[in-house]
Design an enzyme around this catalytic site. Structure first.
Site, PDB file in Angstrom:
ATOM      1  N   PRO A 211      -2.992 -11.817  10.489  1.00 45.76           N
ATOM      2  CA  PRO A 211      -3.265 -11.578  11.915  1.00 45.76           C
ATOM      3  C   PRO A 211      -3.401 -10.088  12.175  1.00 45.76           C
ATOM      4  O   PRO A 211      -2.750  -9.275  11.506  1.00 45.76           O
ATOM      5  CB  PRO A 211      -2.010 -12.123  12.613  1.00 45.76           C
ATOM      6  N   ASP A 212      -4.255  -9.730  13.134  1.00 42.44           N
ATOM      7  CA  ASP A 212      -4.370  -8.319  13.540  1.00 42.44           C
ATOM      8  C   ASP A 212      -3.366  -8.101  14.676  1.00 42.44           C
ATOM      9  O   ASP A 212      -3.583  -8.549  15.808  1.00 42.44           O
ATOM     10  CB  ASP A 212      -5.800  -8.000  13.990  1.00 42.44           C
ATOM     11  N   ILE A 213      -2.279  -7.445  14.345  1.00 43.08           N
ATOM     12  CA  ILE A 213      -1.163  -7.294  15.296  1.00 43.08           C
ATOM     13  C   ILE A 213      -1.589  -6.468  16.508  1.00 43.08           C
ATOM     14  O   ILE A 213      -1.342  -6.832  17.662  1.00 43.08           O
ATOM     15  CB  ILE A 213       0.044  -6.639  14.592  1.00 43.08           C
TER      16      ILE A 213
ATOM     17  N   LYS B 180     -10.971  -3.570  19.293  1.00 41.88           N
ATOM     18  CA  LYS B 180      -9.576  -3.997  19.402  1.00 41.88           C
ATOM     19  C   LYS B 180      -9.059  -3.920  20.830  1.00 41.88           C
ATOM     20  O   LYS B 180      -7.931  -4.323  21.110  1.00 41.88           O
ATOM     21  CB  LYS B 180      -8.682  -3.154  18.481  1.00 41.88           C
TER      22      LYS B 180
ATOM     23  N   ASN C 162       0.850  -1.198   0.000  1.00 41.95           N
ATOM     24  CA  ASN C 162       0.000   0.000   0.000  1.00 41.95           C
ATOM     25  C   ASN C 162       0.879   1.240   0.000  1.00 41.95           C
ATOM     26  O   ASN C 162       2.095   1.154   0.007  1.00 41.95           O
ATOM     27  CB  ASN C 162      -0.951  -0.029   1.201  1.00 41.95           C
TER      28      ASN C 162
ATOM     29  N   LYS D 276     -13.400   0.607  16.424  1.00 42.51           N
ATOM     30  CA  LYS D 276     -12.051   0.057  16.559  1.00 42.51           C
ATOM     31  C   LYS D 276     -11.574   0.156  17.998  1.00 42.51           C
ATOM     32  O   LYS D 276     -10.950  -0.753  18.529  1.00 42.51           O
ATOM     33  CB  LYS D 276     -11.096   0.823  15.636  1.00 42.51           C
TER      34      LYS D 276
ATOM     35  N   LYS E 273       8.323 -16.865 -10.710  1.00 48.13           N
ATOM     36  CA  LYS E 273       7.499 -15.787 -11.240  1.00 48.13           C
ATOM     37  C   LYS E 273       6.278 -16.360 -11.961  1.00 48.13           C
ATOM     38  O   LYS E 273       6.420 -17.253 -12.808  1.00 48.13           O
ATOM     39  CB  LYS E 273       8.355 -14.955 -12.204  1.00 48.13           C
TER      40      LYS E 273
ATOM     41  N   ASP F 166      -4.534  -6.355   5.314  1.00 50.10           N
ATOM     42  CA  ASP F 166      -5.524  -7.202   5.993  1.00 50.10           C
ATOM     43  C   ASP F 166      -5.467  -8.629   5.468  1.00 50.10           C
ATOM     44  O   ASP F 166      -5.754  -9.576   6.191  1.00 50.10           O
ATOM     45  CB  ASP F 166      -6.926  -6.615   5.796  1.00 50.10           C
TER      46      ASP F 166
ATOM     47  N   PHE G 113      -4.005   3.428  14.992  1.00 49.72           N
ATOM     48  CA  PHE G 113      -4.339   4.452  14.012  1.00 49.72           C
ATOM     49  C   PHE G 113      -5.466   3.929  13.144  1.00 49.72           C
ATOM     50  O   PHE G 113      -5.537   2.734  12.874  1.00 49.72           O
ATOM     51  CB  PHE G 113      -3.115   4.801  13.148  1.00 49.72           C
TER      52      PHE G 113
HETATM   53  O1  C5P Z   1      -8.635  -2.353  11.346  1.00 49.37           O
HETATM   54  P1  C5P Z   1      -7.680  -1.396  10.771  1.00 49.37           P
HETATM   55  O2  C5P Z   1      -6.685  -2.011   9.823  1.00 49.37           O
HETATM   56  O3  C5P Z   1      -8.286  -0.159  10.181  1.00 49.37           O
HETATM   57  O4  C5P Z   1      -6.869  -0.893  12.054  1.00 49.37           O
HETATM   58  C1  C5P Z   1      -5.816  -0.025  11.940  1.00 49.37           C
HETATM   59  C2  C5P Z   1      -4.948  -0.130  13.139  1.00 49.37           C
HETATM   60  O5  C5P Z   1      -4.684  -1.502  13.445  1.00 49.37           O
HETATM   61  C3  C5P Z   1      -3.592   0.468  12.892  1.00 49.37           C
HETATM   62  O6  C5P Z   1      -3.115   0.926  14.144  1.00 49.37           O
HETATM   63  C4  C5P Z   1      -2.774  -0.689  12.392  1.00 49.37           C
HETATM   64  O7  C5P Z   1      -1.399  -0.508  12.624  1.00 49.37           O
HETATM   65  C5  C5P Z   1      -3.340  -1.837  13.181  1.00 49.37           C
HETATM   66  N1  C5P Z   1      -3.364  -3.120  12.464  1.00 49.37           N
HETATM   67  C6  C5P Z   1      -2.521  -4.150  12.860  1.00 49.37           C
HETATM   68  N2  C5P Z   1      -2.566  -5.347  12.228  1.00 49.37           N
HETATM   69  C7  C5P Z   1      -3.434  -5.573  11.212  1.00 49.37           C
HETATM   70  C8  C5P Z   1      -4.288  -4.545  10.804  1.00 49.37           C
HETATM   71  C9  C5P Z   1      -4.223  -3.325  11.455  1.00 49.37           C
HETATM   72  O8  C5P Z   1      -1.726  -3.960  13.783  1.00 49.37           O
HETATM   73  N3  C5P Z   1      -3.454  -6.741  10.624  1.00 49.37           N
END
Ligand code: C5P
Length: 446
Positions: A325-327, A361, A221, A357, A300, A290, A343
């Site tokens: 994974p959502d870190i 979260k 991105n 959020k 390739k 995501d 953020f």
């Molecule tokens: O859900 P969203 O992607 O909009 O959330 C954004 C926030 O979550 C940011 O702080 C981003 O760094 C964190 N994030 C993360 N891991 C992911 C997706 C988002 O840590 N897989």
């Protein structure tokens, strides 16, 4: 709290590594010069030291080297020194020259434009602002010759930090005591920020992730990493020990920040997991993908052979993606979770999404920003709309008012400004919330 007034503003130059030459001439106040160098380095300045021969009778070059982190310059026209950063180069390098202490003899030399030692030669050869912090016996200070020299220096544009009156090393009392190092540093580059994060280990993610499709392609991105790097610099300047987990960006590593480079979201999670439990703050600024490709091709990925049937079939191609994974959520749900800030860049319903959020979260604060307009301006040509130096965010956090089930949410809008200044404000708003949380955890443990 909503209309919290900042007690101070950090100068824009704070993180710009102002280049300062500290000149030390031979007076007893030279024992304060190492402290001055430390105060400047703590404020983010780069410092090089020039000492007169007499100065080395009071303080060793080794001490000055240790505090400045660089060899001390002592001799004019010394072959070895000139082969490194010579006196002209040093004069050009400097943005500011401070002579502290400046003895009566040093002032006389400068007033006459002499250049028979390194310090006076550097001053003469430099276009930088010159500042002197005189220190001498009160009779010497009040002598008409010294006062004439000071007038001449002021006429030449030299800034004089007038000495204080008081007890002197020679046993007399009167004007001639050098200003304190902290005050000199403040007059030169501004007050040091409060050490809001002293003793805090801060873990920060920044930049985009790169989710490989094959050895040469991937999903990523437009995140530039600038906001995350600004958070790292601000946290450092408030006294935190910073570990920055960075996706692929083209930014310099901020000084005194430990940077760990990663590529994919899973690598970012692994690096974050290694530090999360020892960190008291976690600031997730990274734009984490995501989803990632379900499989990564070893070679390739090729277009199908150019037969008519294959060409027809190759008009479309599907990628199978799997959730990353959502870190942030993973860290915020740890049993001993650090104070966590997320953020949220949104193109619509910014605040409603950010509220969700904040709750979903389990984070302590969300910095939400609307990127719709900017996103709309993004073109296929890759205009760097996301790489700007400014940003505006709205902070959302749970207020102390309201119950546990449905806590009230506070909202603070931070006006558009330089990303570093914004980072400073985010930390300033976070610090009392962090203290509140730490207190609550402590009393729950009792
Ligand atoms: O859900 P969203 O992607 O909009 O959330 C954004 C926030 O979550 C940011 O702080 C981003 O760094 C964190 N994030 C993360 N891991 C992911 C997706 C988002 O840590 N897989």
């Amino acid at each position: 709290m909503d209309s919290m007034q900042l007690g101070y503003t950090l100068p824009m130059s704070w993180h710009e590594n102002k280049r300062i030459v500290v000149g030390v001439s031979g007076g007893i106040a030279a024992y304060k010069s190492p402290t001055l160098v430390r105060r400047l380095v703590q404020r983010g300045c780069q410092v090089r030291v020039v000492m007169s021969r007499a100065a080395t009778e009071f303080i060793t070059p080794l001490t000055m080297q240790a505090v400045s982190g660089h060899p001390v310059h002592q001799h004019l026209l010394a072959a070895e020194a000139e082969a490194g950063m010579g006196h002209i180069e040093l004069a050009r390098w400097a943005e500011q020259i401070i002579i502290a202490p400046a003895t009566a003899n040093c002032l006389a030399n400068l007033a006459q434009g002499r250049s028979d030692d390194l310090l006076s030669a550097v001053v003469l050869a430099s276009a930088a602002e010159v500042v002197v912090a005189p220190a001498m016996n009160q009779q010497m200070w009040q002598h008409p010759a010294t006062q004439r020299n000071l007038t001449a220096l002021a006429d030449n544009g030299v800034r004089v930090l007038a000495p204080m009156a008081g007890a002197q090393a020679c046993g007399e009392t009167g004007p001639g005591r050098m200003l304190e190092p902290e005050d000199i540093a403040t007059l030169l580059v501004g007050a040091a920020p409060p050490r809001l994060l002293a003793g805090v280990a801060a873990l920060i993610t920044a930049g985009p992730t790169w989710e490989a499709l094959d050895p040469v392609r991937g999903l990523t991105n437009r995140s530039s990493g600038k906001m995350g790097y600004a958070m790292a610099m601000a946290a450092r300047d408030f006294g935190a020990q910073v570990t920055l987990i960075s996706g692929p960006v083209s930014l310099e590593t901020p000084r005194r920040v430990k940077r760990i480079d990663v590529s994919s979201a899973r690598q970012m999670l692994e690096a974050v997991s290694a530090y999360a439990s020892q960190s008291q703050w976690f600031i997730a600024v990274a734009a984490v993908a995501d989803y990632r490709p379900a499989t990564v091709a070893a070679h390739k990925i090729k277009k199908p052979a150019a037969t008519a049937a294959a060409a027809k079939a190759s008009q479309r191609m599907s990628l199978e993606l799997v959730k990353n994974p959502d870190i942030l959520a993973a860290v915020a749900s740890l049993r001993k979770a650090p104070f966590s800030i997320g953020f949220a860049a949104e193109t619509e319903h910014t605040l409603a999404n950010a509220r969700q959020k904040l709750m979903n979260k389990g984070v302590d604060m969300i910095a939400a920003n609307y990127v719709g307009e900017r996103a709309a301006k993004a073109t296929d040509s890759g205009a760097h709309v996301f790489g700007g130096d400014e940003n505006a965010v709205t902070l959302l956090y749970k207020s102390e008012r309201g119950g546990r089930a449905e806590p009230a949410i506070q909202q603070v809008a931070l006006a558009k400004t330089d990303k570093y200044q914004l980072a400073v404000q985010i930390i300033e708003h976070g610090a009392p919330l962090f203290a509140r949380k730490a207190k609550a955890v402590k009393s729950a443990a009792k």
